[in-house]
Design an enzyme around this catalytic site. Structure first.
Site, PDB file in Angstrom:
ATOM      1  N   ASP A   1       0.817  -1.221   0.000  1.00  0.00           N
ATOM      2  CA  ASP A   1       0.000   0.000   0.000  1.00  0.00           C
ATOM      3  C   ASP A   1       0.850   1.271   0.000  1.00  0.00           C
ATOM      4  OD1 ASP A   1       1.027  -0.071   2.537  1.00  0.00           O
ATOM      5  OD2 ASP A   1      -0.869   0.355   3.559  1.00  0.00           O
TER       6      ASP A   1
ATOM      7  N   GLU B   1       3.322   2.031   2.257  1.00  0.00           N
ATOM      8  CA  GLU B   1       3.965   2.323   3.545  1.00  0.00           C
ATOM      9  C   GLU B   1       5.445   1.952   3.487  1.00  0.00           C
ATOM     10  OE1 GLU B   1       2.321   0.597   7.044  1.00  0.00           O
ATOM     11  OE2 GLU B   1       0.299   1.379   6.644  1.00  0.00           O
TER      12      GLU B   1
ATOM     13  N   LYS C   1      14.692  42.268  -8.414  1.00  0.00           N
ATOM     14  CA  LYS C   1      13.531  41.603  -9.009  1.00  0.00           C
ATOM     15  C   LYS C   1      12.372  41.633  -8.027  1.00  0.00           C
ATOM     16  CE  LYS C   1      14.105  36.941  -7.248  1.00  0.00           C
ATOM     17  NZ  LYS C   1      14.350  35.530  -7.483  1.00  0.00           N
TER      18      LYS C   1
ATOM     19  N   ARG D   1      11.882  26.759   2.283  1.00  0.00           N
ATOM     20  CA  ARG D   1      11.472  28.036   1.688  1.00  0.00           C
ATOM     21  C   ARG D   1      10.276  28.654   2.405  1.00  0.00           C
ATOM     22  NH1 ARG D   1      11.785  26.155  -4.544  1.00  0.00           N
ATOM     23  NH2 ARG D   1      11.499  24.128  -3.537  1.00  0.00           N
ATOM     24  N   GLN D   2       9.576  27.865   3.218  1.00  0.00           N
ATOM     25  CA  GLN D   2       8.510  28.414   4.053  1.00  0.00           C
ATOM     26  C   GLN D   2       9.065  28.543   5.473  1.00  0.00           C
ATOM     27  OE1 GLN D   2       4.411  26.670   2.889  1.00  0.00           O
ATOM     28  NE2 GLN D   2       5.875  25.109   2.236  1.00  0.00           N
TER      29      GLN D   2
ATOM     30  N   ASP E   1      18.949  38.018  -6.465  1.00  0.00           N
ATOM     31  CA  ASP E   1      17.975  38.815  -5.713  1.00  0.00           C
ATOM     32  C   ASP E   1      18.662  39.432  -4.508  1.00  0.00           C
ATOM     33  OD1 ASP E   1      18.175  36.740  -3.796  1.00  0.00           O
ATOM     34  OD2 ASP E   1      16.527  35.661  -4.729  1.00  0.00           O
TER      35      ASP E   1
ATOM     36  N   ASP F   1      15.384  25.901  -8.876  1.00  0.00           N
ATOM     37  CA  ASP F   1      14.184  25.068  -8.876  1.00  0.00           C
ATOM     38  C   ASP F   1      13.593  25.031 -10.285  1.00  0.00           C
ATOM     39  OD1 ASP F   1      11.885  23.672  -8.406  1.00  0.00           O
ATOM     40  OD2 ASP F   1      11.124  24.974  -6.836  1.00  0.00           O
ATOM     41  N   THR F   2      12.720  25.958 -10.614  1.00  0.00           N
ATOM     42  CA  THR F   2      12.149  25.983 -11.966  1.00  0.00           C
ATOM     43  C   THR F   2      13.040  26.753 -12.941  1.00  0.00           C
ATOM     44  OG1 THR F   2      10.859  27.970 -11.480  1.00  0.00           O
ATOM     45  CG2 THR F   2       9.800  25.842 -11.052  1.00  0.00           C
ATOM     46  N   ALA F   3      14.106  27.384 -12.422  1.00  0.00           N
ATOM     47  CA  ALA F   3      15.085  28.132 -13.228  1.00  0.00           C
ATOM     48  C   ALA F   3      14.499  29.397 -13.842  1.00  0.00           C
ATOM     49  CB  ALA F   3      15.721  27.252 -14.307  1.00  0.00           C
TER      50      ALA F   3
END
Length: 314
Positions: free
Chosen positions: A40, A42, A195, A99-100, A172, A225-227
């Protein structure tokens, strides 16, 4: 039995190659463990050798799939804690959910603190990591944190390349300290991209602070990350007269359209480390990968023998 024989290294499935490199640096072999799944989904962990009284290091970056790899780490920590390990160190080269790290609007979670709590509750009594998204995340832990910088590894590579007329660029305002550290090590000036980020994973270049015209540019960040930031920044610098553009980071998350964006951007080389294991589909000609295994291995030796870790970076 000597103290070195009581050091044991285990790994989950997130980055087995890095764990093997670290074990090789230490002149040891990886501990025998199986991390499997029940039907399942686990997570099932089996530690196949005694860890009683041992100094155990569990190597597991919490990279994609993030939740699977994080849960693997927590279950492994619990397994060796219940097997009477003397001290458990979670070696997390890439610390996800970082990041949070604060509330930017009402009802936001602070996931960097949540993960710190989970690691402590599972039984970790020390954490080793690299280039946290924000240095103050160390304060979220009530246990010792060894926060290793990736900049010295990146700087050593660029010094060997003997580039001339170089400027280091922060993508940044938040990354200025990291850019300054690299600039000081390779003796170059810095510039800053101004930015704004209207929403996560979306950024807009507003201005460039500093002189980049006719220069070789090295853009440094902790994560790609997403660049979006890197590719937009590279195009902006090309328009502003940069001669060549290099980018570097410690953690190559490279999610979503990242590879396509980096391929299309006017970037000569993308320099990353192997804190995250990149699959074949994320490899490209302009990608250069440096190993952090010697750094992590040396830090493990110093912790195990109760020596100073900060001396590594003096």
């Amino acid at each position: 039995m000597s103290s070195r024989n009581k050091l044991k290294i285990f790994t989950g499935n997130a980055n087995v190659m890095l764990a093997e490199e670290i074990a090789q640096y230490l002149g040891a072999s990886l501990g025998s463990a199986q991390v499997k799944r029940f039907s399942d989904g686990e997570i099932q962990v089996r530690i196949n050798e005694s860890v009683r009284g041992a100094d155990v290091y569990l190597i597991q970056p919490t990279s994609e799939p993030v939740n699977e790899n994080l849960m693997e780490l927590l279950v492994m920590i619990d397994a060796v804690r219940r097997a009477s390990a003397r001290r458990i160190t979670a070696v997390v080269p890439y610390y996800s959910y970082a990041r949070q790290d604060r509330k930017t609007r009402a009802r936001d979670p602070i996931t960097a603190k949540l993960v710190a709590n989970l690691l402590f509750a599972s039984g970790a009594r020390r954490v080793m990591t690299m280039d946290l998204h924000a240095g103050q995340i160390q304060g979220f832990f009530d246990i010792p944190v060894d926060h290793l910088p990736g900049v010295p590894i990146l700087a050593e590579y660029f010094l060997q390349q003997k580039l001339e007329n170089v400027v280091v660029v922060s993508p940044d305002l938040g990354g200025v300290q990291r850019a300054r550290e690299l600039a000081e090590r390779i003796q170059a000036p810095i510039a800053i991209i101004d930015k704004r980020r209207p929403e996560p994973n979306v950024s807009e270049v507003m201005n460039i602070i500093g002189d980049i015209e006719g220069k070789k540019v090295i853009m440094i960040d902790d994560i790609i990350d997403t660049a979006g930031t890197i590719s937009q920044g590279a195009r902006a610098m090309k328009q502003w007269g940069a001669e060549e553009i290099y980018t570097c980071c410690t953690h190559p998350v490279l999610s979503g359209p990242a590879i396509e964006r980096l391929q299309d951007a006017p970037i000569k080389e993308v320099l990353v480390t192997n804190t995250i294991d990149l699959p074949e589909g994320k490899m490209m000609d302009k990608l250069k990968i440096l190993s952090v295994a010697p750094l992590l291995g040396e830090a493990i030796i110093r912790i195990h023998e109760d020596l100073s870790v900060s001396k590594l970076f003096d």
